[in-house]
Design a protein around this motif. Sequence first.
Motif, short mmCIF file in Angstrom:
data_model
loop_
_atom_site.label_atom_id
_atom_site.label_comp_id
_atom_site.label_asym_id
_atom_site.label_seq_id
_atom_site.Cartn_x
_atom_site.Cartn_y
_atom_site.Cartn_z
N LEU A 5 19.39 41.15 40.07
CA LEU A 5 20.32 40.06 40.33
C LEU A 5 19.58 38.74 40.14
CD1 LEU A 5 22.19 41.14 43.57
CD2 LEU A 5 22.98 41.30 41.21
N PRO A 6 20.28 37.71 39.66
CA PRO A 6 19.64 36.40 39.52
C PRO A 6 19.59 35.68 40.87
CG PRO A 6 21.88 36.32 38.67
CD PRO A 6 21.62 37.74 39.08
N CYS A 19 35.99 48.96 35.11
CA CYS A 19 34.93 48.68 34.14
C CYS A 19 34.25 47.34 34.43
CB CYS A 19 35.46 48.74 32.72
SG CYS A 19 36.98 47.83 32.47
N HIS A 20 34.21 46.97 35.71
CA HIS A 20 33.47 45.77 36.11
C HIS A 20 32.88 45.99 37.50
CE1 HIS A 20 37.36 45.11 38.07
NE2 HIS A 20 36.89 44.06 38.71
N SER A 21 31.83 45.22 37.80
CA SER A 21 31.11 45.41 39.06
C SER A 21 30.72 44.08 39.67
CB SER A 21 29.83 46.23 38.81
OG SER A 21 30.13 47.47 38.25
N PHE A 22 30.49 44.13 40.99
CA PHE A 22 30.01 42.97 41.74
C PHE A 22 28.91 43.41 42.69
CE2 PHE A 22 34.18 41.52 40.56
CZ PHE A 22 34.00 40.18 40.32
N PHE A 31 27.83 38.11 42.47
CA PHE A 31 27.40 38.26 41.09
C PHE A 31 28.28 39.28 40.40
CE2 PHE A 31 23.97 37.10 43.85
CZ PHE A 31 23.44 35.99 43.22
N ALA A 32 28.73 38.95 39.17
CA ALA A 32 29.67 39.79 38.44
C ALA A 32 29.11 40.20 37.09
CB ALA A 32 30.97 39.01 38.22
N ARG A 49 30.37 40.55 30.32
CA ARG A 49 28.99 40.20 30.68
C ARG A 49 28.20 41.48 30.86
NH1 ARG A 49 31.93 35.91 31.21
NH2 ARG A 49 30.95 33.89 31.48
N SER A 50 27.05 41.58 30.19
CA SER A 50 26.22 42.77 30.31
C SER A 50 25.20 42.67 31.45
CB SER A 50 25.49 43.06 28.99
OG SER A 50 24.68 41.97 28.63
N LEU A 51 24.99 41.47 31.96
CA LEU A 51 24.07 41.24 33.08
C LEU A 51 24.78 40.47 34.18
CD1 LEU A 51 20.86 40.22 31.11
CD2 LEU A 51 21.30 42.40 32.26
N PRO A 52 24.38 40.64 35.42
CA PRO A 52 25.03 39.91 36.52
C PRO A 52 24.92 38.40 36.36
CG PRO A 52 23.62 41.66 37.38
CD PRO A 52 23.34 41.55 35.90
N GLU A 53 26.05 37.72 36.63
CA GLU A 53 26.09 36.26 36.65
C GLU A 53 26.71 35.82 37.96
OE1 GLU A 53 27.63 34.16 33.28
OE2 GLU A 53 26.85 35.66 31.89
N ARG A 54 26.19 34.73 38.51
CA ARG A 54 26.70 34.21 39.79
C ARG A 54 28.12 33.68 39.62
NH1 ARG A 54 27.34 30.03 43.16
NH2 ARG A 54 26.65 30.32 45.30
N VAL A 55 28.98 34.01 40.57
CA VAL A 55 30.35 33.48 40.61
C VAL A 55 30.27 32.15 41.35
CG1 VAL A 55 32.74 33.90 41.29
CG2 VAL A 55 31.25 35.84 40.68
N ASP A 56 30.16 31.08 40.58
CA ASP A 56 29.92 29.75 41.16
C ASP A 56 31.06 29.23 42.03
OD1 ASP A 56 27.36 29.45 40.06
OD2 ASP A 56 28.18 28.69 38.17
N ALA A 57 32.27 29.74 41.83
CA ALA A 57 33.42 29.25 42.59
C ALA A 57 33.43 29.73 44.04
CB ALA A 57 34.71 29.69 41.91
#
Length: 125
Positions: A5-6, A19-22, A31-32, A49-57
């Motif tokens: 995770l970032p 087909c998506h994860s958090f 992170f999604a 997205r192939s790597l986790p990205e932060r959900v900024d909202a």
Amino acid sequence: AALPLPSAQLAVGVAAGACHSFAWDSSGSAFAWGHGGNGRLGLGSAKHRSLPERVDALSAVCGVTCGANFSFFVTEAGRCLWACGGNSYGQLGIEATSALVPLPVPLPTSEVIAAIESGANHVIC
């Protein structure tokens, strides 16, 4: 192999949809990754997205559940509910047909959300 995770914080929860994860960490960041169709990742687009990205909202995330093409987030120690993704069956509890970023879901009570779960096209909390 482990998926990093970032974040410097420890992961405290995970949720998986069709087909998506958090994952969310001890600081309340979510992170999604995965299929982004209908905005189910909450990242502002339908891009995969192939790597986790932060959900900024979002902040203060304490729970997540994923359906087939949507996601729900519990924040503020169970006092707030957010949703994004497809809304074909009204499962998001909002007027829009879809949401690319998490939108607040009006709650009919002042009770605190203790748990949340979803099926392919429904949510219960």
